[in-house]
Scaffold this motif. Sequence first.
Motif, PDB file in Angstrom:
ATOM      1  N   LEU A  22     -29.358  16.533 -16.422  1.00  0.00           N
ATOM      2  CA  LEU A  22     -30.433  15.614 -16.799  1.00  0.00           C
ATOM      3  C   LEU A  22     -31.825  16.199 -16.552  1.00  0.00           C
ATOM      4  O   LEU A  22     -32.781  15.895 -17.262  1.00  0.00           O
ATOM      5  CB  LEU A  22     -30.289  14.300 -16.029  1.00  0.00           C
ATOM      6  CG  LEU A  22     -31.209  13.171 -16.447  1.00  0.00           C
ATOM      7  CD1 LEU A  22     -30.963  12.771 -17.897  1.00  0.00           C
ATOM      8  CD2 LEU A  22     -31.032  11.981 -15.534  1.00  0.00           C
ATOM      9  N   SER A  23     -31.937  17.106 -15.585  1.00  0.00           N
ATOM     10  CA  SER A  23     -33.238  17.700 -15.252  1.00  0.00           C
ATOM     11  C   SER A  23     -33.844  18.483 -16.408  1.00  0.00           C
ATOM     12  O   SER A  23     -35.058  18.705 -16.435  1.00  0.00           O
ATOM     13  CB  SER A  23     -33.114  18.611 -14.026  1.00  0.00           C
ATOM     14  OG  SER A  23     -32.274  19.717 -14.318  1.00  0.00           O
ATOM     15  N   SER A  28     -38.013  20.921 -20.039  1.00  0.00           N
ATOM     16  CA  SER A  28     -38.067  21.552 -21.356  1.00  0.00           C
ATOM     17  C   SER A  28     -38.681  20.604 -22.389  1.00  0.00           C
ATOM     18  O   SER A  28     -38.141  19.535 -22.664  1.00  0.00           O
ATOM     19  CB  SER A  28     -36.657  21.953 -21.798  1.00  0.00           C
ATOM     20  OG  SER A  28     -36.641  22.316 -23.152  1.00  0.00           O
ATOM     21  N   LYS A  29     -39.796  21.026 -22.977  1.00  0.00           N
ATOM     22  CA  LYS A  29     -40.451  20.216 -24.005  1.00  0.00           C
ATOM     23  C   LYS A  29     -39.555  20.065 -25.232  1.00  0.00           C
ATOM     24  O   LYS A  29     -39.520  19.009 -25.855  1.00  0.00           O
ATOM     25  CB  LYS A  29     -41.780  20.850 -24.409  1.00  0.00           C
ATOM     26  CG  LYS A  29     -42.847  20.762 -23.357  1.00  0.00           C
ATOM     27  CD  LYS A  29     -44.130  21.422 -23.818  1.00  0.00           C
ATOM     28  CE  LYS A  29     -45.169  21.403 -22.710  1.00  0.00           C
ATOM     29  NZ  LYS A  29     -46.411  22.048 -23.115  1.00  0.00           N
ATOM     30  N   GLN A  36     -35.989  12.441 -27.768  1.00  0.00           N
ATOM     31  CA  GLN A  36     -36.869  11.414 -28.334  1.00  0.00           C
ATOM     32  C   GLN A  36     -36.556  11.179 -29.813  1.00  0.00           C
ATOM     33  O   GLN A  36     -36.531  10.047 -30.280  1.00  0.00           O
ATOM     34  CB  GLN A  36     -38.338  11.798 -28.148  1.00  0.00           C
ATOM     35  CG  GLN A  36     -38.827  11.647 -26.737  1.00  0.00           C
ATOM     36  CD  GLN A  36     -40.254  12.158 -26.545  1.00  0.00           C
ATOM     37  OE1 GLN A  36     -40.779  12.915 -27.360  1.00  0.00           O
ATOM     38  NE2 GLN A  36     -40.874  11.751 -25.442  1.00  0.00           N
ATOM     39  N   HIS A  37     -36.306  12.271 -30.529  1.00  0.00           N
ATOM     40  CA  HIS A  37     -35.942  12.150 -31.950  1.00  0.00           C
ATOM     41  C   HIS A  37     -34.619  11.392 -32.094  1.00  0.00           C
ATOM     42  O   HIS A  37     -34.494  10.514 -32.960  1.00  0.00           O
ATOM     43  CB  HIS A  37     -35.845  13.533 -32.599  1.00  0.00           C
ATOM     44  CG  HIS A  37     -35.421  13.479 -34.028  1.00  0.00           C
ATOM     45  ND1 HIS A  37     -36.252  13.028 -35.032  1.00  0.00           N
ATOM     46  CD2 HIS A  37     -34.249  13.794 -34.617  1.00  0.00           C
ATOM     47  CE1 HIS A  37     -35.604  13.078 -36.183  1.00  0.00           C
ATOM     48  NE2 HIS A  37     -34.385  13.535 -35.956  1.00  0.00           N
ATOM     49  N   ALA A  38     -33.645  11.716 -31.255  1.00  0.00           N
ATOM     50  CA  ALA A  38     -32.353  11.025 -31.300  1.00  0.00           C
ATOM     51  C   ALA A  38     -32.524   9.536 -30.987  1.00  0.00           C
ATOM     52  O   ALA A  38     -31.865   8.689 -31.596  1.00  0.00           O
ATOM     53  CB  ALA A  38     -31.372  11.677 -30.320  1.00  0.00           C
TER      54      ALA A  38
END
Length: 93
Positions: A22-23, A28-29, A36-38
């Motif tokens: 999860l980190s 990572s951008k 965010q897209h998903a």
Amino acid sequence: MFIHLGGEKIIRTSELIAIFDLSIEKSSKISKSFVQHAQKEKNVEVIGEEECKSIVVTKTKVYYSPISSTTLKKRTSNLLMSDIETFSNQRSR
């Protein structure tokens, strides 16, 4: 074969693309943008009510799993080794 991601969620190993801690979302951008897209596409599912520990990417969905990425990777490795043994046994007959 199948892999248990936590809670009631089981997926086919053939659908699995990647397993991340999860980190990675914070470090990572690109990963953050991907998730965010998903989410915008409504292709994200949070499994159970426990704290999420890993992100599992499949061909159709992104899952937040309460199971650590290390444990999930071990499960997939065990399944892969089982598949290889089965294949080897079939070829040696």
